[in-house]
Design a protein around this motif. Structure first.
Motif, PDB file in Angstrom:
ATOM      1  N   GLY A 204      -7.762 -46.738 -21.674  1.00 16.13           N
ATOM      2  CA  GLY A 204      -6.313 -47.459 -21.358  1.00 16.13           C
ATOM      3  C   GLY A 204      -6.795 -48.362 -21.350  1.00 16.13           C
ATOM      4  O   GLY A 204      -8.126 -48.885 -21.199  1.00 16.13           O
ATOM      5  N   MET A 205      -6.464 -49.546 -22.277  1.00 17.66           N
ATOM      6  CA  MET A 205      -6.267 -51.337 -22.174  1.00 17.66           C
ATOM      7  C   MET A 205      -5.968 -51.728 -22.143  1.00 17.66           C
ATOM      8  O   MET A 205      -4.856 -51.893 -21.295  1.00 17.66           O
ATOM      9  CB  MET A 205      -6.695 -51.330 -23.803  1.00 17.66           C
ATOM     10  CG  MET A 205      -7.663 -50.901 -25.100  1.00 17.66           C
ATOM     11  SD  MET A 205      -7.674 -52.016 -25.863  1.00 17.66           S
ATOM     12  CE  MET A 205      -5.946 -51.208 -26.774  1.00 17.66           C
ATOM     13  N   VAL A 206      -6.230 -53.307 -21.128  1.00 12.58           N
ATOM     14  CA  VAL A 206      -5.793 -53.615 -20.681  1.00 12.58           C
ATOM     15  C   VAL A 206      -4.874 -53.648 -20.241  1.00 12.58           C
ATOM     16  O   VAL A 206      -3.106 -53.879 -19.819  1.00 12.58           O
ATOM     17  CB  VAL A 206      -6.720 -55.789 -19.498  1.00 12.58           C
ATOM     18  CG1 VAL A 206      -6.499 -55.880 -20.981  1.00 12.58           C
ATOM     19  CG2 VAL A 206      -5.802 -56.014 -18.741  1.00 12.58           C
ATOM     20  N   GLY A 207      -4.454 -54.267 -21.629  1.00 13.67           N
ATOM     21  CA  GLY A 207      -2.706 -54.488 -22.276  1.00 13.67           C
ATOM     22  C   GLY A 207      -1.814 -53.411 -22.358  1.00 13.67           C
ATOM     23  O   GLY A 207      -0.622 -53.823 -21.170  1.00 13.67           O
ATOM     24  N   GLU A 208      -2.513 -52.700 -21.894  1.00 19.70           N
ATOM     25  CA  GLU A 208      -1.209 -50.975 -22.007  1.00 19.70           C
ATOM     26  C   GLU A 208      -0.797 -50.784 -20.771  1.00 19.70           C
ATOM     27  O   GLU A 208       0.026 -50.424 -20.024  1.00 19.70           O
ATOM     28  CB  GLU A 208      -2.226 -49.606 -22.141  1.00 19.70           C
ATOM     29  CG  GLU A 208      -2.974 -49.819 -23.778  1.00 19.70           C
ATOM     30  CD  GLU A 208      -3.278 -48.748 -24.479  1.00 19.70           C
ATOM     31  OE1 GLU A 208      -3.124 -48.443 -25.675  1.00 19.70           O
ATOM     32  OE2 GLU A 208      -4.424 -48.963 -23.776  1.00 19.70           O
ATOM     33  N   PHE A 209      -1.987 -51.056 -19.556  1.00 18.18           N
ATOM     34  CA  PHE A 209      -1.800 -51.016 -18.087  1.00 18.18           C
ATOM     35  C   PHE A 209      -0.993 -52.059 -17.508  1.00 18.18           C
ATOM     36  O   PHE A 209       0.476 -51.846 -16.790  1.00 18.18           O
ATOM     37  CB  PHE A 209      -2.576 -51.176 -17.674  1.00 18.18           C
ATOM     38  CG  PHE A 209      -3.376 -49.774 -17.827  1.00 18.18           C
ATOM     39  CD1 PHE A 209      -2.958 -48.478 -17.264  1.00 18.18           C
ATOM     40  CD2 PHE A 209      -5.038 -50.001 -18.305  1.00 18.18           C
ATOM     41  CE1 PHE A 209      -3.579 -48.045 -17.807  1.00 18.18           C
ATOM     42  CE2 PHE A 209      -5.357 -48.576 -18.236  1.00 18.18           C
ATOM     43  CZ  PHE A 209      -4.939 -46.873 -17.754  1.00 18.18           C
ATOM     44  N   SER A 210      -0.645 -53.305 -18.230  1.00 14.68           N
ATOM     45  CA  SER A 210       0.244 -55.046 -18.094  1.00 14.68           C
ATOM     46  C   SER A 210       1.418 -54.124 -18.632  1.00 14.68           C
ATOM     47  O   SER A 210       2.830 -54.269 -17.533  1.00 14.68           O
ATOM     48  CB  SER A 210       0.148 -55.334 -19.246  1.00 14.68           C
ATOM     49  OG  SER A 210      -1.222 -56.431 -18.544  1.00 14.68           O
ATOM     50  N   GLN A 211       1.553 -53.275 -20.073  1.00 15.65           N
ATOM     51  CA  GLN A 211       3.028 -53.029 -20.128  1.00 15.65           C
ATOM     52  C   GLN A 211       3.434 -51.827 -19.800  1.00 15.65           C
ATOM     53  O   GLN A 211       4.558 -51.385 -18.629  1.00 15.65           O
ATOM     54  CB  GLN A 211       3.306 -52.477 -21.211  1.00 15.65           C
ATOM     55  CG  GLN A 211       2.911 -53.718 -22.504  1.00 15.65           C
ATOM     56  CD  GLN A 211       4.226 -54.022 -23.191  1.00 15.65           C
ATOM     57  OE1 GLN A 211       4.542 -54.645 -22.724  1.00 15.65           O
ATOM     58  NE2 GLN A 211       4.726 -53.753 -23.605  1.00 15.65           N
ATOM     59  N   LEU A 212       2.299 -50.750 -18.783  1.00 18.37           N
ATOM     60  CA  LEU A 212       3.164 -49.992 -18.215  1.00 18.37           C
ATOM     61  C   LEU A 212       3.803 -50.330 -17.107  1.00 18.37           C
ATOM     62  O   LEU A 212       5.156 -49.964 -16.652  1.00 18.37           O
ATOM     63  CB  LEU A 212       1.625 -48.831 -17.664  1.00 18.37           C
ATOM     64  CG  LEU A 212       2.466 -47.716 -16.581  1.00 18.37           C
ATOM     65  CD1 LEU A 212       3.016 -46.665 -17.588  1.00 18.37           C
ATOM     66  CD2 LEU A 212       0.907 -46.877 -16.261  1.00 18.37           C
ATOM     67  N   LEU A 213       3.226 -51.140 -16.394  1.00 19.26           N
ATOM     68  CA  LEU A 213       3.686 -51.962 -14.615  1.00 19.26           C
ATOM     69  C   LEU A 213       4.705 -52.651 -15.073  1.00 19.26           C
ATOM     70  O   LEU A 213       5.257 -52.671 -14.288  1.00 19.26           O
ATOM     71  CB  LEU A 213       2.208 -52.861 -14.824  1.00 19.26           C
ATOM     72  CG  LEU A 213       2.534 -53.220 -13.206  1.00 19.26           C
ATOM     73  CD1 LEU A 213       3.318 -52.435 -11.820  1.00 19.26           C
ATOM     74  CD2 LEU A 213       1.484 -54.608 -12.216  1.00 19.26           C
ATOM     75  N   MET A 214       5.165 -53.415 -16.217  1.00 19.23           N
ATOM     76  CA  MET A 214       6.575 -54.280 -16.369  1.00 19.23           C
ATOM     77  C   MET A 214       7.296 -52.979 -16.614  1.00 19.23           C
ATOM     78  O   MET A 214       8.536 -53.238 -16.684  1.00 19.23           O
ATOM     79  CB  MET A 214       5.674 -54.582 -17.876  1.00 19.23           C
ATOM     80  CG  MET A 214       7.237 -55.708 -18.388  1.00 19.23           C
ATOM     81  SD  MET A 214       6.949 -55.911 -19.952  1.00 19.23           S
ATOM     82  CE  MET A 214       5.834 -57.398 -19.232  1.00 19.23           C
ATOM     83  N   PHE A 215       7.172 -51.537 -17.264  1.00 18.85           N
ATOM     84  CA  PHE A 215       8.204 -50.773 -17.376  1.00 18.85           C
ATOM     85  C   PHE A 215       8.579 -50.231 -16.202  1.00 18.85           C
ATOM     86  O   PHE A 215       9.856 -50.185 -15.538  1.00 18.85           O
ATOM     87  CB  PHE A 215       8.013 -50.082 -18.219  1.00 18.85           C
ATOM     88  CG  PHE A 215       7.861 -50.458 -20.372  1.00 18.85           C
ATOM     89  CD1 PHE A 215       9.038 -50.660 -20.632  1.00 18.85           C
ATOM     90  CD2 PHE A 215       6.563 -50.327 -20.427  1.00 18.85           C
ATOM     91  CE1 PHE A 215       9.593 -51.122 -21.808  1.00 18.85           C
ATOM     92  CE2 PHE A 215       7.142 -50.675 -21.934  1.00 18.85           C
ATOM     93  CZ  PHE A 215       8.840 -51.291 -22.641  1.00 18.85           C
TER      94      PHE A 215
END
Length: 401
Positions: A204-215
């Motif tokens: 996973g990329m950093v942006g994808e984990f930002s989104q995961l935490l956001m959701f």
């Protein structure tokens, strides 16, 4: 990472905050801050004439952070204790006493949502030794998410048909609707992310984990916003314009007590650009967990801690609190809560380029929590819902019967 960076030969205060840079000379610390000494005339001239480019905290390491007198604590603090003082201050800022009836009702709703979240996410649990979402099976996740959706549908049906206390007023349905949307969006993104990573055999990329935490945070009613959705924050530090763009901010909604800052934020989030890492169950649950002992590849611990420390410092200007800024460090699906409490004299000395040799502000932090693991997730639920309700308090007055 060189383990020798986690030790120090001397204690710097009665609070004993150890630093890998504590033996560094004053001149070396000045060099890391962009100058060779406090009497460097060329540096002073350059600042006055605007010849120096701005500094960005994404380039900081932990030594640079410590050169400003900001240190990470020696070991983790219990989450309930970590935010205890900050939550009391928030009650004053948000005028909880003025809205006692509303707040009492929201706490009642919170208990219902905590139990509902446990029921819905039970099927999404992973083993306590699990560390990386990249390795999950896409086929298992499909079945897990189906069970989760069924549990949500059952709770919605029960609310509508059984006449529970929460089904009788508009405020409860409004909060429930935010929670319902949040958990559905989280499940959808979580499921799609796992299938995407497994299908293409990549990390996973950093942006994808930002989104995961956001959701994930939306489940708890938190008002998440990408850091680059707003103009970058800027603070003058030692004569240099220093900027910050965190990965996520959690912001307050609505108008609250007259003492709170406009467009205030509640949490500042930094997501690590980590490729691989592991964190044993024994390490993360020990009472002596030290954040410096994290080990991963793709980004150094020193750079992640330096960047986050810089962000909670610069973002302090928009904090809902007067002298404190709360934060989260996210490493894939694991989060660490942080809290920086600033002394006003310390901040003034930084802004005016005065010596901070004797200043010490501390970033306290929790142990790591893997939010895909049930035990970890359930330990943070109360805190997350509490923060989410505080974020929305100012926008909920008109909903109370």
């Amino acid at each position: 990472m060189d383990d020798s960076s986690n030790s120090s030969d001397s204690s710097i205060s009665s609070n004993s905050i150890l630093s890998p840079c504590s033996s560094t000379s004053a001149s070396e610390l000045m060099r890391k801050r962009g100058r060779s000494s406090s009497s460097d005339d060329s540096y002073t001239f350059g600042v006055k004439c605007g010849r120096f480019a701005e500094d960005h905290v994404s380039e900081w390491d932990i030594c640079k952070l410590e050169s400003f007198g900001i240190f990470y604590d020696e070991k983790a603090t219990e989450l309930s204790e970590l935010y205890e003082s900050a939550l009391k201050d928030l009650y004053l800022v948000l005028g909880i006493k003025d809205h006692a009836t509303l707040w009492s009702k929201l706490l009642e709703i919170k208990e219902f949502l905590v139990e509902s979240t446990k029921s819905c996410m039970h099927s999404l649990d992973v083993d306590e030794e699990f560390s990386e979402i990249d390795s999950m099976s896409r086929f298992v996740v499909v079945k897990e998410t189906e069970k989760c959706l069924q549990a949500i549908a059952k709770i919605k049906e029960e609310m509508a048909t059984k006449g529970s206390a929460l089904s009788m007023d508009y405020l409860s349905w409004h909060i429930y609707g935010i929670w319902h949307t949040g958990i559905l969006e989280y499940i959808e993104y979580y499921s799609d992310l796992v299938k995407e990573l497994r299908s293409h055999g990549r990390c996973g990329m950093v942006g994808e984990f930002s989104q995961l935490l956001m959701f994930f945070s939306k489940i708890f009613l938190l008002n998440a916003m990408r850091g680059n959705a707003l103009p970058k924050m800027q603070m003058m530090l030692d004569g240099v314009a220093t900027t910050s763009v965190p990965d996520l901010r959690y912001r307050l909604q609505g108008e609250c007590h007259s003492g709170f800052k406009s467009n205030s934020s509640l949490l500042t989030v930094t997501v690590g650009e980590v490729k691989r890492w592991s964190l044993s169950h024994e390490v993360k649950t020990t009472a002596d967990f030290n954040i410096r002992n994290l080990k991963f590849t793709g980004q150094s611990v020193e750079s992640l801690l330096g960047q986050h420390g810089g962000e909670v410092l610069v973002e302090w200007k928009k904090s809902a609190l007067q002298d404190t800024n709360l934060g989260i460090i996210c490493v894939k699906n694991t989060i660490i809560f942080t809290c920086l409490k600033l002394d006003r004299e310390h901040l003034s000395n930084l802004a005016h380029g005065h010596s901070v040799e004797n200043e010490r502000s501390v970033i306290r932090y929790s142990k790591p929590y893997n939010f895909l693991v049930r035990k970890d997730r359930e330990e943070i639920m109360n805190t997350m819902f509490h923060l989410g309700l505080l974020c929305r308090l100012g926008s909920l007055h008109w909903l109370l019967d």
